[in-house]
Design a protein around this motif. Structure first.
Motif, PDB file in Angstrom:
ATOM      1  N   VAL A  82       0.851  -1.192   0.000  1.00  0.00           N
ATOM      2  CA  VAL A  82       0.000   0.000   0.000  1.00  0.00           C
ATOM      3  C   VAL A  82       0.886   1.241   0.000  1.00  0.00           C
ATOM      4  N   VAL A  83       0.425   2.286  -0.679  1.00  0.00           N
ATOM      5  CA  VAL A  83       1.086   3.591  -0.662  1.00  0.00           C
ATOM      6  C   VAL A  83       0.215   4.513   0.173  1.00  0.00           C
ATOM      7  N   GLU A  84       0.828   5.160   1.146  1.00  0.00           N
ATOM      8  CA  GLU A  84       0.113   6.092   2.015  1.00  0.00           C
ATOM      9  C   GLU A  84       0.643   7.502   1.733  1.00  0.00           C
ATOM     10  N   VAL A  85      -0.249   8.407   1.344  1.00  0.00           N
ATOM     11  CA  VAL A  85       0.126   9.781   1.027  1.00  0.00           C
ATOM     12  C   VAL A  85      -0.513  10.703   2.061  1.00  0.00           C
ATOM     13  N   ASN A  86       0.333  11.418   2.798  1.00  0.00           N
ATOM     14  CA  ASN A  86      -0.117  12.360   3.814  1.00  0.00           C
ATOM     15  C   ASN A  86       0.098  13.770   3.262  1.00  0.00           C
ATOM     16  N   THR A  87      -1.010  14.430   2.915  1.00  0.00           N
ATOM     17  CA  THR A  87      -0.940  15.802   2.410  1.00  0.00           C
ATOM     18  C   THR A  87      -1.508  16.727   3.477  1.00  0.00           C
ATOM     19  N   ASN A  88      -0.629  17.401   4.191  1.00  0.00           N
ATOM     20  CA  ASN A  88      -1.026  18.320   5.259  1.00  0.00           C
ATOM     21  C   ASN A  88      -2.001  17.681   6.254  1.00  0.00           C
ATOM     22  N   GLY A  89      -1.759  16.429   6.605  1.00  0.00           N
ATOM     23  CA  GLY A  89      -2.596  15.731   7.578  1.00  0.00           C
ATOM     24  C   GLY A  89      -3.741  14.940   6.973  1.00  0.00           C
ATOM     25  N   ASN A  90      -4.026  15.127   5.705  1.00  0.00           N
ATOM     26  CA  ASN A  90      -5.070  14.369   5.014  1.00  0.00           C
ATOM     27  C   ASN A  90      -4.417  13.122   4.413  1.00  0.00           C
ATOM     28  N   VAL A  91      -4.679  11.971   5.019  1.00  0.00           N
ATOM     29  CA  VAL A  91      -4.008  10.732   4.617  1.00  0.00           C
ATOM     30  C   VAL A  91      -4.905   9.918   3.681  1.00  0.00           C
ATOM     31  N   LYS A  92      -4.326   9.544   2.538  1.00  0.00           N
ATOM     32  CA  LYS A  92      -5.027   8.673   1.591  1.00  0.00           C
ATOM     33  C   LYS A  92      -4.139   7.474   1.315  1.00  0.00           C
ATOM     34  N   ARG A  93      -4.778   6.327   1.095  1.00  0.00           N
ATOM     35  CA  ARG A  93      -4.052   5.095   0.798  1.00  0.00           C
ATOM     36  C   ARG A  93      -4.422   4.586  -0.586  1.00  0.00           C
ATOM     37  N   TYR A  94      -3.418   4.033  -1.264  1.00  0.00           N
ATOM     38  CA  TYR A  94      -3.612   3.482  -2.601  1.00  0.00           C
ATOM     39  C   TYR A  94      -3.019   2.080  -2.641  1.00  0.00           C
ATOM     40  N   GLU A  95      -3.777   1.150  -3.151  1.00  0.00           N
ATOM     41  CA  GLU A  95      -3.311  -0.232  -3.289  1.00  0.00           C
ATOM     42  C   GLU A  95      -2.321  -0.315  -4.446  1.00  0.00           C
ATOM     43  N   ALA A  96      -1.215  -0.996  -4.234  1.00  0.00           N
ATOM     44  CA  ALA A  96      -0.222  -1.184  -5.287  1.00  0.00           C
ATOM     45  C   ALA A  96      -0.489  -2.514  -5.992  1.00  0.00           C
ATOM     46  N   GLU A  97      -0.227  -2.524  -7.288  1.00  0.00           N
ATOM     47  CA  GLU A  97      -0.454  -3.702  -8.121  1.00  0.00           C
ATOM     48  C   GLU A  97       0.878  -4.385  -8.421  1.00  0.00           C
ATOM     49  N   LEU A  98       0.910  -5.697  -8.256  1.00  0.00           N
ATOM     50  CA  LEU A  98       2.103  -6.479  -8.559  1.00  0.00           C
ATOM     51  C   LEU A  98       2.280  -6.548 -10.072  1.00  0.00           C
ATOM     52  N   ILE A  99       3.471  -6.093 -10.553  1.00  0.00           N
ATOM     53  CA  ILE A  99       3.713  -6.136 -12.002  1.00  0.00           C
ATOM     54  C   ILE A  99       4.871  -7.054 -12.377  1.00  0.00           C
ATOM     55  N   PHE A 100       5.677  -7.474 -11.391  1.00  0.00           N
ATOM     56  CA  PHE A 100       6.760  -8.423 -11.643  1.00  0.00           C
ATOM     57  C   PHE A 100       6.985  -9.238 -10.385  1.00  0.00           C
ATOM     58  N   ASP A 101       7.045 -10.558 -10.551  1.00  0.00           N
ATOM     59  CA  ASP A 101       7.240 -11.463  -9.413  1.00  0.00           C
ATOM     60  C   ASP A 101       8.434 -12.364  -9.697  1.00  0.00           C
ATOM     61  N   GLY A 102       9.578 -12.025  -9.097  1.00  0.00           N
ATOM     62  CA  GLY A 102      10.782 -12.825  -9.247  1.00  0.00           C
ATOM     63  C   GLY A 102      11.056 -13.628  -7.987  1.00  0.00           C
ATOM     64  N   ASP A 103      12.116 -14.417  -8.005  1.00  0.00           N
ATOM     65  CA  ASP A 103      12.449 -15.245  -6.855  1.00  0.00           C
ATOM     66  C   ASP A 103      12.735 -14.418  -5.606  1.00  0.00           C
ATOM     67  N   ASP A 104      13.522 -13.355  -5.750  1.00  0.00           N
ATOM     68  CA  ASP A 104      13.878 -12.554  -4.582  1.00  0.00           C
ATOM     69  C   ASP A 104      13.585 -11.073  -4.785  1.00  0.00           C
ATOM     70  N   GLU A 105      12.781 -10.743  -5.808  1.00  0.00           N
ATOM     71  CA  GLU A 105      12.393  -9.352  -6.046  1.00  0.00           C
ATOM     72  C   GLU A 105      10.975  -9.299  -6.611  1.00  0.00           C
ATOM     73  N   ARG A 106      10.183  -8.377  -6.078  1.00  0.00           N
ATOM     74  CA  ARG A 106       8.857  -8.103  -6.612  1.00  0.00           C
ATOM     75  C   ARG A 106       8.764  -6.610  -6.893  1.00  0.00           C
ATOM     76  N   VAL A 107       8.109  -6.295  -8.006  1.00  0.00           N
ATOM     77  CA  VAL A 107       7.927  -4.897  -8.387  1.00  0.00           C
ATOM     78  C   VAL A 107       6.430  -4.587  -8.365  1.00  0.00           C
ATOM     79  N   TYR A 108       6.092  -3.484  -7.705  1.00  0.00           N
ATOM     80  CA  TYR A 108       4.710  -3.035  -7.588  1.00  0.00           C
ATOM     81  C   TYR A 108       4.566  -1.663  -8.215  1.00  0.00           C
TER      82      TYR A 108
END
Length: 113
Positions: A82-108
């Protein structure tokens, strides 16, 4: 004799460091934001969720698309990112999407747009 002992110690240290390094999993976040002034504050783990924290403070922000890439090394891959963005105290969250799944690395990928 001293040379052999030093070589054994150095070799052991290198082997231990390599083993520890291999146990880490790398999570890469590619995030897109809709306004400037964004800074990466760090990450936290809540349960099985990895949360990347970003902050924006001020009165006026440029209306420009900003891209950031962040990498972290953690013990195990999370179930969610999840990405959490705090803009002057207003917090919004965004779900990250998996775009690469490797053995020891994942990219979102996540977007505030």
């Amino acid at each position: 004799m001293v040379t052999i002992i030093v070589l054994l110690i150095v070799g052991g240290a290198i082997a231990t460091w390599s083993h520890i390094k291999e146990e880490k999993r790398v999570v890469v976040l590619q995030a897109t934001f809709k306004m400037g002034g964004i800074t990466y504050e760090g990450y936290k783990i809540q349960g099985n969720t990895l949360i990347f924290e970003f902050k924006r403070t001020g009165d006026v922000f440029t209306q420009v698309i900003v891209k950031k890439e962040v990498k972290v090394g953690i013990e195990d891959f999370p179930a969610r990112v999840v990405v959490e963005v705090n803009t002057n105290g207003n917090v919004k969250r965004y779900e990250a999407e998996l775009i690469f799944d490797g053995d020891d690395e994942r990219v979102y990928k996540a977007s505030e747009l």
